[in-house]
Design an enzyme around this catalytic site. Sequence first.
Site, PDB file in Angstrom:
ATOM      1  N   ASP A 259       0.849  -1.193   0.000  1.00  0.00           N
ATOM      2  CA  ASP A 259       0.000   0.000   0.000  1.00  0.00           C
ATOM      3  C   ASP A 259       0.889   1.249   0.000  1.00  0.00           C
ATOM      4  OD1 ASP A 259      -3.035   0.934   0.820  1.00  0.00           O
ATOM      5  OD2 ASP A 259      -1.497   2.267   1.647  1.00  0.00           O
ATOM      6  N   HIS A 272      -4.916  14.635  -9.087  1.00  0.00           N
ATOM      7  CA  HIS A 272      -5.189  13.228  -9.377  1.00  0.00           C
ATOM      8  C   HIS A 272      -4.417  12.724 -10.599  1.00  0.00           C
ATOM      9  CE1 HIS A 272      -8.316  12.451  -6.373  1.00  0.00           C
ATOM     10  NE2 HIS A 272      -8.696  13.712  -6.564  1.00  0.00           N
ATOM     11  N   ASP A 276      -2.194   9.460 -10.497  1.00  0.00           N
ATOM     12  CA  ASP A 276      -2.300   8.324 -11.419  1.00  0.00           C
ATOM     13  C   ASP A 276      -0.924   7.930 -11.958  1.00  0.00           C
ATOM     14  OD1 ASP A 276      -5.007   8.215 -11.070  1.00  0.00           O
ATOM     15  OD2 ASP A 276      -5.518   9.236 -12.939  1.00  0.00           O
ATOM     16  N   ASP A 292       6.690 -16.272 -14.481  1.00  0.00           N
ATOM     17  CA  ASP A 292       5.685 -17.330 -14.556  1.00  0.00           C
ATOM     18  C   ASP A 292       5.161 -17.742 -13.185  1.00  0.00           C
ATOM     19  OD1 ASP A 292       5.934 -17.347 -17.257  1.00  0.00           O
ATOM     20  OD2 ASP A 292       7.275 -19.071 -17.346  1.00  0.00           O
ATOM     21  N   GLU A 302      -4.813   2.478  -3.966  1.00  0.00           N
ATOM     22  CA  GLU A 302      -3.350   2.491  -3.982  1.00  0.00           C
ATOM     23  C   GLU A 302      -2.772   1.177  -3.465  1.00  0.00           C
ATOM     24  OE1 GLU A 302      -4.605   4.684  -0.139  1.00  0.00           O
ATOM     25  OE2 GLU A 302      -5.348   4.386  -2.174  1.00  0.00           O
TER      26      GLU A 302
END
Length: 389
Positions: A259, A272, A276, A292, A302
């Site tokens: 987070d 914003h 982003d 993989d 977030e």
Amino acid sequence: MRDTATHSPAIAVQAGLTDRIARWASRLGVKGEDEGEDAAPVRTPPGQTFSREVDRRRQLYQDIGSFLFAHDLDLTPLNFGVAHDYLTGNDHGIEKAVAAVLAERGKITNGWVESVVASATNKDVTPESLHEMLEKVEENLSQFTGLVDESRNSAKDYGVALQEQVRDLSDEAKAEPVLAKLISLTRSMVEKTRLVENQMRDSAKQTRALQQSLESARRAAEQDHLTGLPNRRAFETTLAAETLAAQAANEPISVAFCDIDHFKVVNDTHGHETGDRVLKFVSGLLAKVSNDKCHVARHGGEEFVMLFRGKTAAEACAMVDAARADLATRSLVNRSTGTRMERVTFSAGVANVLAYEDPRAALKAADRALYLAKEHGRNRVYLAAEAPL
């Protein structure tokens, strides 16, 4: 051994019939349905056509590039696609949306492009639209099956009729009328075959288009539009499958919750659009460790989740901490203002999936460890205490 016996009149008539049908079919195949015998195709010199196409494509590339640079847009497939749809009119919805924002603001941004594309995707991918697409697939399959059955029955009927007519070829008096009937039967069969082929070709085209729509819907349903990472739904499916695979192979498997620290402050301070960009930057750092057996997804807001098959919780903790340390050393700049941003960091919690009753319980344990890391100062990775089984 070669047969040198004298042929009977009936055999000679049958051989002549075969030659005539072959010549007739050959003429039918060479001449187009809408062409006369004297029709001649009008051709453009190959070099001239190629030159015009190259010029057209070159001009389109230049126009798209000019559009992206004029609006200071990142060189991403998303922005390129929107510019292409706007300049060519390929997508009327995008064309109208871009024209409206240009009239209002005079400029578009990366964030605006992402929101418009996400909005369009959300409108396209709904339970109703998926249900409609599935109904079309079923309808198409039914139609295709019907065409196959029709073609099979036509071939069977043709074979029966052909056998009945061939029996009469031994009678010289009936040879000429039978020949005419055979030609008529063959002509009818060829026409039916053409019709079925055209219908099957159209059905195949529709099926391919539906497959593309369903694939786009599937990707949209499982992908985060901003970062390009798998979303929460896709991750949960992967978590369940990889846990079963790890258990079958007797491998360790770990999960991490990450987070971004003080992300609200980033949005409130820098806007914003910059927020982003930070999300995309962090997602890129985390995605670098994916392979993989390591999967990274955006869980929401977030928050990011990571899955490590073949890694113990301690090993996964070290990998996540390396990504955390990498981010902490970065010096990010607000593109809009050119000012240096405060240091961006993230906190994380890691848990051993097999130490819990099910993968969801392990995810919750990683989430609790994450919040302990937040409470103890942020910018750190905590390992969850294993629950007794």
